[in-house]
Design a protein around this motif. Structure first.
Motif, PDB file in Angstrom:
ATOM      1  N   LEU A   5       6.668  -2.376   5.741  1.00 32.87           N
ATOM      2  CA  LEU A   5       7.667  -1.544   5.093  1.00 32.87           C
ATOM      3  C   LEU A   5       7.412  -1.713   3.754  1.00 32.87           C
ATOM      4  O   LEU A   5       7.786  -2.597   2.943  1.00 32.87           O
ATOM      5  N   PHE A   6       7.012  -0.462   2.973  1.00 28.89           N
ATOM      6  CA  PHE A   6       6.861  -0.515   1.537  1.00 28.89           C
ATOM      7  C   PHE A   6       8.122   0.374   1.074  1.00 28.89           C
ATOM      8  O   PHE A   6       8.325   1.769   1.321  1.00 28.89           O
ATOM      9  N   LEU A   7       9.110   0.011   0.283  1.00 28.36           N
ATOM     10  CA  LEU A   7      10.094   0.795  -0.370  1.00 28.36           C
ATOM     11  C   LEU A   7       9.999   0.567  -1.835  1.00 28.36           C
ATOM     12  O   LEU A   7      10.052  -0.162  -2.482  1.00 28.36           O
ATOM     13  N   PHE A   8      10.307   1.833  -2.348  1.00 29.75           N
ATOM     14  CA  PHE A   8      10.240   2.109  -3.970  1.00 29.75           C
ATOM     15  C   PHE A   8      11.451   2.718  -4.488  1.00 29.75           C
ATOM     16  O   PHE A   8      11.976   3.446  -3.766  1.00 29.75           O
ATOM     17  N   LEU A  21      -2.343  -2.960  -0.991  1.00 27.51           N
ATOM     18  CA  LEU A  21      -1.779  -3.587   0.108  1.00 27.51           C
ATOM     19  C   LEU A  21      -1.311  -2.592   1.127  1.00 27.51           C
ATOM     20  O   LEU A  21      -2.043  -2.759   2.479  1.00 27.51           O
ATOM     21  N   PHE A  22      -0.904  -1.231   1.050  1.00 23.32           N
ATOM     22  CA  PHE A  22      -0.720  -0.395   2.103  1.00 23.32           C
ATOM     23  C   PHE A  22      -2.152  -0.120   2.618  1.00 23.32           C
ATOM     24  O   PHE A  22      -2.142  -0.112   3.930  1.00 23.32           O
ATOM     25  N   GLY A 115       2.469  -1.177  14.420  1.00 24.48           N
ATOM     26  CA  GLY A 115       1.727  -1.687  13.017  1.00 24.48           C
ATOM     27  C   GLY A 115       1.686  -1.049  11.965  1.00 24.48           C
ATOM     28  O   GLY A 115       0.872  -1.420  10.926  1.00 24.48           O
ATOM     29  N   ALA A 116       1.841   0.418  12.281  1.00 21.28           N
ATOM     30  CA  ALA A 116       1.403   1.383  11.022  1.00 21.28           C
ATOM     31  C   ALA A 116       2.424   1.189   9.717  1.00 21.28           C
ATOM     32  O   ALA A 116       3.582   1.025  10.005  1.00 21.28           O
ATOM     33  N   PRO A 117       1.846   0.885   8.832  1.00 24.01           N
ATOM     34  CA  PRO A 117       2.545   0.847   7.386  1.00 24.01           C
ATOM     35  C   PRO A 117       3.526   2.121   7.306  1.00 24.01           C
ATOM     36  O   PRO A 117       2.788   3.105   7.441  1.00 24.01           O
ATOM     37  N   VAL A 118       4.711   1.716   6.636  1.00 21.47           N
ATOM     38  CA  VAL A 118       5.518   2.945   6.393  1.00 21.47           C
ATOM     39  C   VAL A 118       5.931   2.535   5.161  1.00 21.47           C
ATOM     40  O   VAL A 118       6.464   1.629   4.671  1.00 21.47           O
ATOM     41  N   ALA A 119       5.938   3.874   3.934  1.00 16.30           N
ATOM     42  CA  ALA A 119       6.362   3.697   2.839  1.00 16.30           C
ATOM     43  C   ALA A 119       7.500   4.571   2.458  1.00 16.30           C
ATOM     44  O   ALA A 119       7.265   5.831   2.947  1.00 16.30           O
ATOM     45  N   GLY A 120       8.450   4.183   1.795  1.00 18.15           N
ATOM     46  CA  GLY A 120       9.615   5.227   1.460  1.00 18.15           C
ATOM     47  C   GLY A 120      10.029   5.425  -0.088  1.00 18.15           C
ATOM     48  O   GLY A 120      10.039   4.155  -0.638  1.00 18.15           O
ATOM     49  N   PHE A 121      10.004   6.317  -0.524  1.00 14.29           N
ATOM     50  CA  PHE A 121      10.270   6.538  -2.004  1.00 14.29           C
ATOM     51  C   PHE A 121      11.557   7.016  -2.177  1.00 14.29           C
ATOM     52  O   PHE A 121      12.028   8.178  -1.684  1.00 14.29           O
ATOM     53  N   SER A 122      12.544   6.314  -2.911  1.00  9.99           N
ATOM     54  CA  SER A 122      13.683   6.828  -3.246  1.00  9.99           C
ATOM     55  C   SER A 122      14.407   7.365  -2.112  1.00  9.99           C
ATOM     56  O   SER A 122      14.962   6.408  -1.243  1.00  9.99           O
ATOM     57  N   ALA A 190       9.481   0.105  -9.644  1.00 11.30           N
ATOM     58  CA  ALA A 190       9.379  -1.196  -8.979  1.00 11.30           C
ATOM     59  C   ALA A 190       9.133  -0.758  -7.250  1.00 11.30           C
ATOM     60  O   ALA A 190       9.787   0.119  -6.767  1.00 11.30           O
ATOM     61  N   GLY A 191       8.546  -1.695  -6.624  1.00  6.59           N
ATOM     62  CA  GLY A 191       7.862  -1.428  -5.311  1.00  6.59           C
ATOM     63  C   GLY A 191       8.366  -2.915  -4.364  1.00  6.59           C
ATOM     64  O   GLY A 191       8.183  -3.932  -4.995  1.00  6.59           O
TER      65      GLY A 191
END
Length: 219
Positions: A5-8, A21-22, A115-122, A190-191
């Motif tokens: 999980l990638f959070l920004f 990395l994603f 296992g799929a990466p998830v990214a969330g922005f704001s 920042a992430g």
């Protein structure tokens, strides 16, 4: 299966290290990444902000899924075959309305657990935990709000645009009202990367946490 999980703390683009990395966490780079975002005028011109950093690492195939104009079944079909998922920024309540407690949420969580990466922005970051807390600066009522989130990470609270919105009081209010093991305030540039629900790495200057009633700067 590991979860990624990638959070920004702000809108796109990805920070450079997090983009790399994603892409590394994608199991099949020949399969598209799905980008979920609230439909608005001119969104086509905005999409390179999400894709450009990933394209630098040879990821060039994307499902662009504006909400709620894309039929739910189409969104779910795209998510089922996605190598990764990006949830955009904007009106947090709108993202929660269109994703949380819908069939789309089930598809997101299924892929994430696979296992799929998830990214969330704001806004995408705010709806990722089991409880989504919303700053008074992020709703027309100018009040502290909280509601159910996607549940990609449990027992965590997040605040975004943290320094830019001077939102320490908001994060403190969230911590006092909602008991959670961990909390983070994330600035716009920042992430953060969470491996299996634990903070693994940070990129950029401006990630904070309230610990024992003291605001601690982590980066």
């Amino acid at each position: 299966m590991d979860t990624h999980l990638f959070l920004f703390g702000g809108g796109p683009p990805f920070t450079n290290k997090m983009a790399k990395l994603f892409v590394e966490k994608l199991k099949d780079k020949s399969v598209p990444i799905s980008i979920l975002f609230v439909d608005r005028e001119g969104w086509e011109d905005y999409m390179p902000k999400y894709t450009s950093a990933l394209e630098e690492y040879n990821m060039n195939d994307f499902h662009l899924l504006p909400l709620p104009t894309t039929p739910i079944e189409q969104v779910m079909n795209c998510l089922r075959i996605s190598s990764g998922i990006i949830i955009g920024g904007g009106d947090t309540n709108a993202y929660a309305d269109y994703l949380v407690e819908t069939p789309i949420a089930i598809s997101i969580k299924d892929r994430f657990q696979e296992g799929a990466p998830v990214a969330g922005f704001s806004a995408g970051a705010l709806i990722s935990p089991n409880i989504c807390v919303i700053s008074p600066k992020d709703n027309p009522q100018n009040e502290f709000q909280y509601r159910k989130g996607l549940g990609l990470i449990e027992d965590h609270l997040f605040a975004v645009h943290f320094s830019e919105w001077n939102d320490e009081d908001h994060l403190r209010n969230a911590v006092n009202k909602i008991k959670a093991a961990s909390n983070y305030g994330i600035d716009e540039k920042a992430g953060t990367y969470f491996l299996n629900g634990d903070l693994d790495s940070i990129e950029g200057n401006g990630v904070y946490s309230i610990k024992n009633d003291v605001l601690v700067k982590l980066s």
